[in-house]
Design a protein around this motif. Structure first.
Motif, PDB file in Angstrom:
ATOM      1  N   ILE A   7       0.841  -1.209   0.000  1.00  0.00           N
ATOM      2  CA  ILE A   7       0.000   0.000   0.000  1.00  0.00           C
ATOM      3  C   ILE A   7       0.871   1.252   0.000  1.00  0.00           C
ATOM      4  O   ILE A   7       0.592   2.236  -0.704  1.00  0.00           O
ATOM      5  CB  ILE A   7      -0.939  -0.026   1.215  1.00  0.00           C
ATOM      6  CG1 ILE A   7      -1.924  -1.200   1.090  1.00  0.00           C
ATOM      7  CG2 ILE A   7      -1.692   1.293   1.344  1.00  0.00           C
ATOM      8  CD1 ILE A   7      -2.744  -1.448   2.341  1.00  0.00           C
ATOM      9  N   TRP A   8       1.949   1.228   0.785  1.00  0.00           N
ATOM     10  CA  TRP A   8       2.872   2.364   0.839  1.00  0.00           C
ATOM     11  C   TRP A   8       3.482   2.609  -0.544  1.00  0.00           C
ATOM     12  O   TRP A   8       3.560   3.756  -1.006  1.00  0.00           O
ATOM     13  CB  TRP A   8       3.951   2.068   1.879  1.00  0.00           C
ATOM     14  CG  TRP A   8       4.903   3.197   2.152  1.00  0.00           C
ATOM     15  CD1 TRP A   8       4.794   4.497   1.733  1.00  0.00           C
ATOM     16  CD2 TRP A   8       6.105   3.142   2.925  1.00  0.00           C
ATOM     17  NE1 TRP A   8       5.847   5.247   2.184  1.00  0.00           N
ATOM     18  CE2 TRP A   8       6.666   4.446   2.915  1.00  0.00           C
ATOM     19  CE3 TRP A   8       6.760   2.121   3.614  1.00  0.00           C
ATOM     20  CZ2 TRP A   8       7.858   4.735   3.572  1.00  0.00           C
ATOM     21  CZ3 TRP A   8       7.946   2.417   4.276  1.00  0.00           C
ATOM     22  CH2 TRP A   8       8.486   3.709   4.265  1.00  0.00           C
ATOM     23  N   ALA A   9       3.893   1.545  -1.208  1.00  0.00           N
ATOM     24  CA  ALA A   9       4.501   1.689  -2.541  1.00  0.00           C
ATOM     25  C   ALA A   9       3.529   2.298  -3.539  1.00  0.00           C
ATOM     26  O   ALA A   9       3.927   3.046  -4.438  1.00  0.00           O
ATOM     27  CB  ALA A   9       4.973   0.320  -3.038  1.00  0.00           C
ATOM     28  N   ALA A  10       2.247   2.010  -3.393  1.00  0.00           N
ATOM     29  CA  ALA A  10       1.245   2.545  -4.312  1.00  0.00           C
ATOM     30  C   ALA A  10       1.178   4.064  -4.249  1.00  0.00           C
ATOM     31  O   ALA A  10       0.784   4.721  -5.221  1.00  0.00           O
ATOM     32  CB  ALA A  10      -0.124   1.950  -3.991  1.00  0.00           C
ATOM     33  N   PHE A  11       1.594   4.635  -3.127  1.00  0.00           N
ATOM     34  CA  PHE A  11       1.550   6.088  -2.970  1.00  0.00           C
ATOM     35  C   PHE A  11       2.902   6.768  -3.205  1.00  0.00           C
ATOM     36  O   PHE A  11       2.935   7.930  -3.612  1.00  0.00           O
ATOM     37  CB  PHE A  11       1.052   6.450  -1.565  1.00  0.00           C
ATOM     38  CG  PHE A  11      -0.403   6.187  -1.346  1.00  0.00           C
ATOM     39  CD1 PHE A  11      -1.363   7.113  -1.747  1.00  0.00           C
ATOM     40  CD2 PHE A  11      -0.826   5.006  -0.757  1.00  0.00           C
ATOM     41  CE1 PHE A  11      -2.719   6.868  -1.557  1.00  0.00           C
ATOM     42  CE2 PHE A  11      -2.183   4.757  -0.557  1.00  0.00           C
ATOM     43  CZ  PHE A  11      -3.131   5.692  -0.963  1.00  0.00           C
ATOM     44  N   CYS A  12       3.997   6.069  -2.955  1.00  0.00           N
ATOM     45  CA  CYS A  12       5.303   6.740  -2.910  1.00  0.00           C
ATOM     46  C   CYS A  12       6.258   6.417  -4.054  1.00  0.00           C
ATOM     47  O   CYS A  12       7.211   7.165  -4.278  1.00  0.00           O
ATOM     48  CB  CYS A  12       5.999   6.432  -1.584  1.00  0.00           C
ATOM     49  SG  CYS A  12       5.171   7.167  -0.161  1.00  0.00           S
ATOM     50  N   VAL A  13       6.070   5.305  -4.761  1.00  0.00           N
ATOM     51  CA  VAL A  13       6.944   5.022  -5.899  1.00  0.00           C
ATOM     52  C   VAL A  13       6.461   5.840  -7.090  1.00  0.00           C
ATOM     53  O   VAL A  13       5.272   5.789  -7.424  1.00  0.00           O
ATOM     54  CB  VAL A  13       6.944   3.520  -6.254  1.00  0.00           C
ATOM     55  CG1 VAL A  13       7.756   3.267  -7.521  1.00  0.00           C
ATOM     56  CG2 VAL A  13       7.500   2.705  -5.094  1.00  0.00           C
ATOM     57  N   PRO A  14       7.352   6.617  -7.723  1.00  0.00           N
ATOM     58  CA  PRO A  14       6.923   7.449  -8.850  1.00  0.00           C
ATOM     59  C   PRO A  14       6.366   6.610  -9.999  1.00  0.00           C
ATOM     60  O   PRO A  14       6.848   5.510 -10.269  1.00  0.00           O
ATOM     61  CB  PRO A  14       8.211   8.165  -9.282  1.00  0.00           C
ATOM     62  CG  PRO A  14       9.118   8.072  -8.109  1.00  0.00           C
ATOM     63  CD  PRO A  14       8.776   6.781  -7.427  1.00  0.00           C
ATOM     64  N   ALA A  15       5.339   7.141 -10.658  1.00  0.00           N
ATOM     65  CA  ALA A  15       4.799   6.492 -11.848  1.00  0.00           C
ATOM     66  C   ALA A  15       5.532   7.026 -13.067  1.00  0.00           C
ATOM     67  O   ALA A  15       5.776   8.230 -13.179  1.00  0.00           O
ATOM     68  CB  ALA A  15       3.305   6.758 -11.966  1.00  0.00           C
ATOM     69  N   ALA A  16       5.911   6.124 -13.985  1.00  0.00           N
ATOM     70  CA  ALA A  16       6.596   6.563 -15.198  1.00  0.00           C
ATOM     71  C   ALA A  16       5.655   7.396 -16.044  1.00  0.00           C
ATOM     72  O   ALA A  16       4.454   7.136 -16.130  1.00  0.00           O
ATOM     73  CB  ALA A  16       7.085   5.359 -15.998  1.00  0.00           C
ATOM     74  N   SER A  17       6.193   8.423 -16.670  1.00  0.00           N
ATOM     75  CA  SER A  17       5.383   9.270 -17.541  1.00  0.00           C
ATOM     76  C   SER A  17       5.240   8.639 -18.908  1.00  0.00           C
ATOM     77  O   SER A  17       5.904   7.665 -19.245  1.00  0.00           O
ATOM     78  CB  SER A  17       6.053  10.642 -17.685  1.00  0.00           C
ATOM     79  OG  SER A  17       7.283  10.507 -18.378  1.00  0.00           O
ATOM     80  N   ALA A  18       4.378   9.217 -19.716  1.00  0.00           N
ATOM     81  CA  ALA A  18       4.215   8.720 -21.084  1.00  0.00           C
ATOM     82  C   ALA A  18       5.512   8.842 -21.853  1.00  0.00           C
ATOM     83  O   ALA A  18       5.852   8.014 -22.690  1.00  0.00           O
ATOM     84  CB  ALA A  18       3.104   9.495 -21.788  1.00  0.00           C
ATOM     85  N   ARG A  19       6.276   9.870 -21.544  1.00  0.00           N
ATOM     86  CA  ARG A  19       7.566  10.048 -22.222  1.00  0.00           C
ATOM     87  C   ARG A  19       8.506   8.899 -21.883  1.00  0.00           C
ATOM     88  O   ARG A  19       9.245   8.396 -22.726  1.00  0.00           O
ATOM     89  CB  ARG A  19       8.181  11.378 -21.796  1.00  0.00           C
ATOM     90  CG  ARG A  19       9.542  11.646 -22.441  1.00  0.00           C
ATOM     91  CD  ARG A  19      10.043  13.032 -22.067  1.00  0.00           C
ATOM     92  NE  ARG A  19      11.357  13.267 -22.619  1.00  0.00           N
ATOM     93  CZ  ARG A  19      12.490  12.939 -22.042  1.00  0.00           C
ATOM     94  NH1 ARG A  19      12.463  12.317 -20.882  1.00  0.00           N
ATOM     95  NH2 ARG A  19      13.658  13.190 -22.590  1.00  0.00           N
ATOM     96  N   ASP A  20       8.473   8.428 -20.604  1.00  0.00           N
ATOM     97  CA  ASP A  20       9.292   7.272 -20.213  1.00  0.00           C
ATOM     98  C   ASP A  20       8.909   6.064 -21.045  1.00  0.00           C
ATOM     99  O   ASP A  20       9.750   5.305 -21.499  1.00  0.00           O
ATOM    100  CB  ASP A  20       9.082   6.934 -18.735  1.00  0.00           C
ATOM    101  CG  ASP A  20       9.690   7.975 -17.812  1.00  0.00           C
ATOM    102  OD1 ASP A  20      10.691   8.587 -18.209  1.00  0.00           O
ATOM    103  OD2 ASP A  20       9.140   8.157 -16.720  1.00  0.00           O
TER     104      ASP A  20
END
Length: 389
Positions: A177-190
C-alpha cells in the motif's frame, strides 16, 4: 527530478519493499529450514530443491519485470511485487503439505525479481546524479533489514511458524500500500523513449559485461549455501539452541544493512579493490560458519560478517552494472541480479546434494572455495563520476 524530500520517501519506500520481498518472502525460508524439515519430513536435497525453485522463479520474474516496467512504469510493477510477496507468504502460512509449501516459496521468491527493476528504474530516472549511487545502495540494503525483522518474529512466535508467516504476509501488504503512494509512476515520455530501450539494451552484452556476469554467477553460487543451510548447520551440527541460531540470523540481517556503504566504498577505493576484498570476506565467513558451527560467538560474528559482505557485494554489482550499461541502467541491474539468482538456483540444490553425500560442513566449505575464486575477477577500471570525488 525529485527534490530532497521526494528522494527520501523513494529511498524509504524502496528500502521497505526490498525488505519484505527479499528479507521476508525470499530469504526467510532459510531461517525456517530446520522447522520445515521436521514438519514436512524434508531431507537436505529436497530443502535445497525448494530453495532453488524460489531462485528460478526470480529469474523468470526479473525478465518479465524488465518488459513490464518499460510498458507500465515503476509504480504499477512495484505494487505488483508487493502483492505477489503477500500472496506467497500467505500460501506458506497455510501450507498443509510439501507441495503447497513449495509453491508458496516459489511464488514468494518471484516477488524479488518483480521488485528490483521498477525501483532501479525509478531511481535512475528521478534521483539527481549526485545522490544516485547512495540511493541505490540504501534501497538495496533493504534485504538486511528484512532478514533482521524475520528473526525476532521467529523468536516471538516460537514453534508457531505459521503465525510468523502470517505476520510476514501482513507486513508485505502494508508495504505494498505504501509503494502505491510513494513510488513514482513513469510518464508517457518514459514509455515512449527509455522504456523500450531498457527492455532490450543495445548491444545486449557491451564491453565489460562478461566479467560482471561471471562475478555475479560465482557470488550467487557461493552465497546460496549460507542462505539456504546457514541456520540449519548451526542447529543440526553445531547443536545451537533455537534462540542462539536465530540471533545469528538477526545479526546477519542487521549487519547486512551496513552493505549500504558499498556505494561510498566503491567511490573511495574503486570497484575492483572493493569487489576482491568483499568477496574474500564472504568466503572467510562461509568457511568459519562451516568449521565452527557450535561456537556461539564465532557463529554470531561470522553470520554478521556474511550479511554485511553479501549486501555489500550486491550493492557493488548494482553500481558495476549501471556503469557497464550506461544508457540502460535498469536493464544492467536486471541482468546482474538475474545472474546472481541463476547462480543461487544452481547452488542451492548442488549444496543440498553435496550435503547428503558428504555432510553440510563439506558443502559449505566448497561454497567458500567458489567465493574465493570469484574474488579473482577484476572488473575493468571505470572513471569516477562527479558524485564520487
Amino acid at each position: 527530478m525529485l527534490t530532497g524530500r521526494g528522494v527520501f520517501w523513494l529511498a524509504g519506500t524502496g528500502l521497505s519493499l526490498i525488505a519484505v520481498c527479499y528479507g521476508l518472502a525470499r530469504f526467510a525460508y532459510g531461517l525456517f529450514v530446520p522447522v520445515f524439515r521436521t514438519e514436512f519430513d524434508l531431507d537436505a536435497a529436497t530443502a535445497g530443491a525448494i530453495a532453488s525453485g524460489a531462485y528460478a522463479s526470480y529469474c523468470i520474474a526479473i525478465v518479465a519485470s524488465t518488459a513490464l516496467t518499460a510498458k507500465f512504469g515503476s509504480r504499477m510493477v512495484a505494487v505488483m511485487a508487493g502483492g505477489i510477496a503477500t500472496t506467497g507468504t500467505l500460501m506458506i502460512a497455510a501450507a498443509p503439505g510439501t507441495l503447497l509449501l513449495a509453491l508458496g516459496v516459489v511464488l514468494a521468491g518471484s516477488s524479488t525479481g518483480v521488485a528490483s527493476l521498477p525501483l532501479a528504474h525509478a531511481v535512475a530516472h528521478t534521483v539527481p546524479a549526485a545522490r544516485l549511487n547512495r540511493t541505490q545502495t540504501i534501497i538495496n540494503a533493504g534485504t538486511g533489514l528484512g532478514v533482521a525483522i524475520a528473526g525476532p518474529v521467529s523468536l516471538a512466535t516460537h514453534e508457531h511458524w505459521r503465525a510468523a508467516w502470517l505476520v510476514f504476509s501482513i507486513l508485505c501488504a502494508v508495504v505494498t500500500i505504501w509503494a502505491a503512494f510513494c513510488v513514482p509512476a513513469a510518464s508517457a515520455r518514459d514509455h515512449r523513449t527509455s522504456g523500450l530501450r531498457q527492455a532490450l539494451p543495445r548491444p545486449l552484452f557491451p564491453r565489460g559485461s562478461g566479467s560482471m556476469v561471471a562475478a555475479a554467477a560465482l557470488m550467487g553460487i557461493a552465497s546460496a549455501a549460507v542462505w539456504t543451510f546457514g541456520r540449519d548447520i548451526l542447529v543440526s551440527e553445531g547443536q545451537l539452541s533455537e534462540q542462539a541460531s536465530t540471533i545469528a540470523w538477526i545479526l546477519l540481517g542487521a549487519c547486512g544493512i551496513a552493505g549500504a556503504a558499498a556505494g561510498d566504498l566503491a567511490g573511495r577505493v574503486g570497484i575492483p579493490w572493493s569487489w576482491t576484498t568483499t568477496m574474500l570476506t564472504l568466503a572467510a565467513a562461509t568457511a568459519l560458519i562451516a568449521m565452527f558451527p557450535g561456537n556461539i560467538l564465532t557463529a554470531w560474528a561470522t553470520a554478521a560478517v556474511f550479511g554485511a559482505a553479501y549486501i555489500g557485494l550486491t550493492g557493488l554489482l548494482l553500481i558495476w552494472s549501471t556503469r557497464v550499461y550506461t544508457d540502460t541502467p535498469a536493464a544492467g541491474v536486471g541482468l546482474a541480479f538475474l545472474v546472481i539468482a541463476l547462480g543461487q538456483a544452481a547452488g542451492a540444490p548442488a549444496v543440498g546434494a553435496l550435503a547428503e553425500a558428504t555432510g553440510l560442513q563439506a558443502a559449505l566449505l566448497a561454497a567458500a572455495v567458489i567465493a574465493a575464486l570469484g574474488s579473482l575477477i577484476r572488473p575493468r577500471p571505470v572513471e569516477r563520476s562527479s558524485d564520487e570525488h
